[in-house]
Design a protein around this motif. Sequence first.
Motif, short mmCIF file in Angstrom:
data_model
loop_
_atom_site.label_atom_id
_atom_site.label_comp_id
_atom_site.label_asym_id
_atom_site.label_seq_id
_atom_site.Cartn_x
_atom_site.Cartn_y
_atom_site.Cartn_z
N ARG A 200 -5.40 6.86 -7.50
CA ARG A 200 -5.59 7.71 -6.32
C ARG A 200 -6.77 7.23 -5.47
NH1 ARG A 200 -3.43 11.33 -10.14
NH2 ARG A 200 -5.45 11.84 -11.06
N ASP A 201 -7.79 6.66 -6.11
CA ASP A 201 -8.90 6.09 -5.35
C ASP A 201 -8.43 4.95 -4.45
OD1 ASP A 201 -10.81 7.82 -6.39
OD2 ASP A 201 -11.49 6.42 -7.95
N ILE A 202 -7.50 4.14 -4.96
CA ILE A 202 -6.94 3.06 -4.13
C ILE A 202 -6.09 3.64 -3.01
CG2 ILE A 202 -5.54 0.98 -4.11
CD1 ILE A 202 -8.17 0.66 -5.63
N VAL A 203 -5.34 4.70 -3.29
CA VAL A 203 -4.56 5.36 -2.24
C VAL A 203 -5.50 5.81 -1.12
CG1 VAL A 203 -3.12 7.34 -1.65
CG2 VAL A 203 -2.72 6.10 -3.80
N ARG A 204 -6.64 6.38 -1.49
CA ARG A 204 -7.58 6.89 -0.49
C ARG A 204 -8.12 5.75 0.39
NH1 ARG A 204 -9.21 9.79 -5.31
NH2 ARG A 204 -8.46 11.95 -5.15
N MET A 205 -8.33 4.58 -0.18
CA MET A 205 -8.91 3.48 0.59
C MET A 205 -7.87 2.68 1.37
SD MET A 205 -9.84 0.51 -2.24
CE MET A 205 -9.94 -0.85 -1.07
N THR A 206 -6.58 2.94 1.11
CA THR A 206 -5.52 2.18 1.76
C THR A 206 -5.11 2.84 3.07
OG1 THR A 206 -4.67 1.49 -0.40
CG2 THR A 206 -3.20 1.23 1.48
N PRO A 207 -5.17 2.12 4.19
CA PRO A 207 -4.71 2.70 5.46
C PRO A 207 -3.25 3.14 5.33
CG PRO A 207 -5.87 0.63 5.83
CD PRO A 207 -5.68 0.75 4.35
N ILE A 208 -2.93 4.24 5.96
CA ILE A 208 -1.57 4.77 5.84
C ILE A 208 -0.54 3.80 6.39
CG2 ILE A 208 -1.70 6.07 8.02
CD1 ILE A 208 0.18 7.04 4.75
N ASP A 209 -0.93 2.93 7.31
CA ASP A 209 0.04 1.97 7.84
C ASP A 209 0.24 0.75 6.93
OD1 ASP A 209 -2.34 0.65 8.35
OD2 ASP A 209 -1.95 0.34 10.48
N GLN A 210 -0.36 0.80 5.71
CA GLN A 210 -0.13 -0.26 4.72
C GLN A 210 0.33 0.30 3.37
OE1 GLN A 210 -4.01 -2.42 5.98
NE2 GLN A 210 -2.80 -4.03 5.00
N ILE A 211 0.88 1.51 3.40
CA ILE A 211 1.40 2.14 2.18
C ILE A 211 2.92 2.15 2.21
CG2 ILE A 211 1.66 4.37 1.00
CD1 ILE A 211 -1.26 4.92 1.52
N LEU A 212 3.52 1.78 1.08
CA LEU A 212 4.96 1.92 0.89
C LEU A 212 5.22 2.89 -0.24
CD1 LEU A 212 6.24 -1.79 1.12
CD2 LEU A 212 6.16 -0.06 2.93
N LEU A 213 6.29 3.66 -0.11
CA LEU A 213 6.71 4.61 -1.14
C LEU A 213 7.76 3.96 -2.04
CD1 LEU A 213 7.13 7.85 1.00
CD2 LEU A 213 5.08 7.05 -0.19
N GLU A 214 7.64 4.18 -3.34
CA GLU A 214 8.59 3.63 -4.29
C GLU A 214 8.67 4.55 -5.50
OE1 GLU A 214 6.38 0.86 -7.31
OE2 GLU A 214 6.24 -0.09 -5.33
N THR A 215 9.70 4.34 -6.33
CA THR A 215 9.75 5.05 -7.61
C THR A 215 9.57 4.13 -8.80
OG1 THR A 215 12.15 4.88 -7.82
CG2 THR A 215 11.27 6.87 -6.72
N ASP A 216 10.02 2.87 -8.70
CA ASP A 216 10.12 1.96 -9.84
C ASP A 216 11.08 2.52 -10.88
OD1 ASP A 216 9.67 -0.47 -11.05
OD2 ASP A 216 7.81 0.12 -12.05
#
Length: 269
Positions: A200-216
């Motif tokens: 979650r810390d990495i999620v916080r530091m990642t700009p929303i325009d560089q996040i992809l959603l997945e399930t694996d």
Amino acid sequence: MSKKRREIPVFDHPIIETHCHLDYLKDRPLADTLDQSRQVNIERIITIAVAPDNLAKVRELTRASDIIYGTQGIHPHDAEQYTDAVEADIRNHTGDERIVAVGEIGLDYFYDNADRDVQRAVFRRQLQIACDADLPVVIHSRDADEDTITILKEFENSLSRRGVIHSFTSGPGLATYALDQGWCLGFNGITTFNKAENVRDIVRMTPIDQILLETDAPFLTPVPYRGRENAPFFLPFVAENIASVKNLSLEQVLSQTYLNSLRTFFPTP
């Protein structure tokens, strides 16, 4: 009596499932998985190749439905099965209409299922395929941050499409390097796990325009359905969690991650 789990939320905005393994799902027929996915507005599903024996299966799945797309590549667990013939098979299908990336490729020093020198060599060979085919890459990196960075640096000038480091659980060093270089980071049900504050810390530091959603899927089922086989139709829970962690509206997360997915895998000419 056990507590009833929440129903899967349905959002107006379409969602793209950027990473799952449809040929590994066992709990229900493919048609049922696709129907349930459509019901929660999953617009496209990318099913990921990992081994020589499922390259053709992924290609077959892309022909089974107009919402399924695929990749071609060999996971680091199976790097010792990588041969010239396997490489030729991957190369022969990088131009297929519904093949959208090279992957899942990379390094895994946690399990060490393959010799590390072999993993590194196979990673480089497949990155070169992506360069030659002008395709993005789906990367697996576990306990291998430094070597992942070292190898990606070798391809900074030749890998034009970048791609995603999927199921991101690495440290801030790899995250910072990848984000600075224009990669996306893929997040899944791990972000909902109680003991995953580092992710979650990495999620916080990642700009929303560089996040992809997945399930694996079928792995890493999100709360509140942990213990069940994962599937693309659980993706709305991941979207909700990303919105909560980043303190953004759900609409912001859904609209921007959708655009990110299109930009990464489905660019317009």
